[in-house]
Design an enzyme around this catalytic site. Sequence first.
Site, PDB file in Angstrom:
ATOM      1  N   SER A  93       0.804  -1.219   0.000  1.00  0.00           N
ATOM      2  CA  SER A  93       0.000   0.000   0.000  1.00  0.00           C
ATOM      3  C   SER A  93       0.838   1.271   0.000  1.00  0.00           C
ATOM      4  O   SER A  93       0.292   2.358   0.125  1.00  0.00           O
ATOM      5  CB  SER A  93      -0.926   0.000   1.223  1.00  0.00           C
ATOM      6  OG  SER A  93      -0.166  -0.206   2.381  1.00  0.00           O
ATOM      7  N   THR A 195      -1.162   2.609   4.411  1.00  0.00           N
ATOM      8  CA  THR A 195      -0.614   3.966   4.313  1.00  0.00           C
ATOM      9  C   THR A 195       0.224   4.287   5.527  1.00  0.00           C
ATOM     10  O   THR A 195      -0.220   4.094   6.652  1.00  0.00           O
ATOM     11  CB  THR A 195      -1.797   4.965   4.289  1.00  0.00           C
ATOM     12  OG1 THR A 195      -2.496   4.782   3.089  1.00  0.00           O
ATOM     13  CG2 THR A 195      -1.337   6.397   4.425  1.00  0.00           C
ATOM     14  N   THR A 213       1.450   6.973   0.382  1.00  0.00           N
ATOM     15  CA  THR A 213       0.569   5.831   0.098  1.00  0.00           C
ATOM     16  C   THR A 213       0.465   5.569  -1.401  1.00  0.00           C
ATOM     17  O   THR A 213       0.691   6.467  -2.215  1.00  0.00           O
ATOM     18  CB  THR A 213      -0.852   6.118   0.641  1.00  0.00           C
ATOM     19  OG1 THR A 213      -1.660   4.946   0.512  1.00  0.00           O
ATOM     20  CG2 THR A 213      -1.534   7.259  -0.103  1.00  0.00           C
ATOM     21  N   ARG A 223      -7.841   8.623  -9.432  1.00  0.00           N
ATOM     22  CA  ARG A 223      -8.326   8.907  -8.073  1.00  0.00           C
ATOM     23  C   ARG A 223      -7.175   9.346  -7.160  1.00  0.00           C
ATOM     24  O   ARG A 223      -6.095   8.776  -7.153  1.00  0.00           O
ATOM     25  CB  ARG A 223      -8.987   7.649  -7.513  1.00  0.00           C
ATOM     26  CG  ARG A 223      -9.598   7.802  -6.120  1.00  0.00           C
ATOM     27  CD  ARG A 223      -8.645   7.348  -5.041  1.00  0.00           C
ATOM     28  NE  ARG A 223      -9.285   7.360  -3.719  1.00  0.00           N
ATOM     29  CZ  ARG A 223      -8.617   7.199  -2.585  1.00  0.00           C
ATOM     30  NH1 ARG A 223      -7.313   7.009  -2.601  1.00  0.00           N
ATOM     31  NH2 ARG A 223      -9.244   7.217  -1.430  1.00  0.00           N
ATOM     32  N   GLY A 225      -6.551  10.350  -2.993  1.00  0.00           N
ATOM     33  CA  GLY A 225      -7.186  10.260  -1.673  1.00  0.00           C
ATOM     34  C   GLY A 225      -6.843  11.432  -0.784  1.00  0.00           C
ATOM     35  O   GLY A 225      -6.494  12.528  -1.231  1.00  0.00           O
ATOM     36  N   ASP A 226      -6.924  11.184   0.500  1.00  0.00           N
ATOM     37  CA  ASP A 226      -6.662  12.224   1.494  1.00  0.00           C
ATOM     38  C   ASP A 226      -5.182  12.419   1.781  1.00  0.00           C
ATOM     39  O   ASP A 226      -4.763  13.489   2.236  1.00  0.00           O
ATOM     40  CB  ASP A 226      -7.341  11.854   2.817  1.00  0.00           C
ATOM     41  CG  ASP A 226      -6.786  10.540   3.369  1.00  0.00           C
ATOM     42  OD1 ASP A 226      -6.679   9.576   2.588  1.00  0.00           O
ATOM     43  OD2 ASP A 226      -6.444  10.485   4.560  1.00  0.00           O
ATOM     44  N   THR A 246      -5.396   7.600   8.275  1.00  0.00           N
ATOM     45  CA  THR A 246      -5.359   6.475   7.356  1.00  0.00           C
ATOM     46  C   THR A 246      -6.794   5.978   7.215  1.00  0.00           C
ATOM     47  O   THR A 246      -7.632   6.244   8.061  1.00  0.00           O
ATOM     48  CB  THR A 246      -4.416   5.359   7.856  1.00  0.00           C
ATOM     49  OG1 THR A 246      -4.361   4.306   6.898  1.00  0.00           O
ATOM     50  CG2 THR A 246      -4.863   4.796   9.189  1.00  0.00           C
ATOM     51  N   GLY A 247      -7.065   5.319   6.143  1.00  0.00           N
ATOM     52  CA  GLY A 247      -8.421   4.819   5.951  1.00  0.00           C
ATOM     53  C   GLY A 247      -9.026   5.299   4.655  1.00  0.00           C
ATOM     54  O   GLY A 247      -8.306   5.745   3.757  1.00  0.00           O
TER      55      GLY A 247
END
Length: 339
Positions: A93, A195, A213, A223, A225-226, A246-247
């Site tokens: 990851s 991550t 990540t 895409r 992410g955060d 994370t998540g």
Amino acid sequence: MNRRKFIKNTALTGAGLTLTNSLLNCAENPSDKKETVVAESEKSEPSLPLVIATWHVKEATAKAMEVLQAGGNALDAVEQGCMVEEANEKGQSVGKGGLPDRDGNVTLDACIMDKNGNCGAVVYLQNIKHAVSVARKVMDDTPHVMLAGEGAQQFALSQGFETEDLLTEASRKAWEKWKVEAKYKPIINIENHDTIGMLAIDKNGDISGACTTSGLAYKMGGRVGDSPIIGSGLFVDNEIGAAVATGLGEEVVKTVGSFLVVELMRQGKSPQEACEEAIGRIVNKPNSNYKDFQVGYIAVNKKGETGSYSIHQWFSMTKFQNGVNEQIQSDFFNKEEKS
Ligand code: SD4
């Protein structure tokens, strides 16, 4: 090493897409981890330096502590700590060996933030393993905060980074299997960790943080992410403290999670209380489908107190302080879930 698989899928229905939330099943089975501490408690006065990171990443925290013990600053420590996981091909990851998007492309997101509020980020970076170091170069050597895709890669090349294929044989096989068996409905991943987000306080009491990540496995092409978004995946305020997430990044972005944790600490909450309230903002939304995804936060305040909290069980934080490098199992919101 056994991994517990406690939630199978994350549905992003708005995007018409079902995504595997890799971090839902990558935490340690506590029965395997004799050194795991069940609940964190601050038993003694925190002492500096210290390093915390998401998940079970003792080699990464050890590297960061090595930098700090040698008199290095928190910024160098978090960069070098994160680089350990980026280079670890077994971690699916982060960095090399990261699981690809649905088209087979490994795309990396990373950011870094220092004690002065400076920050740098890269999104959708391909073919360059140390995304966190490119993010640092963006911070140090450009007038910008974030570079994306081809531009980020070109910048990295101009700074002497070398390209390499980040898709390892193991990740290629996992992707091939996913394509055949899951038919674009991803199945569970088996991963060593997720991550990596890392926060450090150096012996001068200065705080920095970083996050890196490959994002959600089998995500849609393009895409982001955060994790590379300052305020969502990471935030540092040297006067107050720092937090990293994370998540399922979409949920973190919607609540500007890491900034929220730091602001809650500014209002007087402990790192633990702040992480819990930030998770509360997610799970208490009307019609929240939190049972289908995981989010976890870790945080540290200026005093060196730390906290971590997640929606579901089996999130953990690695903490290196006072010569002890330990994995600490996080408290969590969804106590209804069976072990
Ligand atoms: C993301 N927060 O891209 C990341 C995912 C994560 O590797 O933590 N897992 O949404």
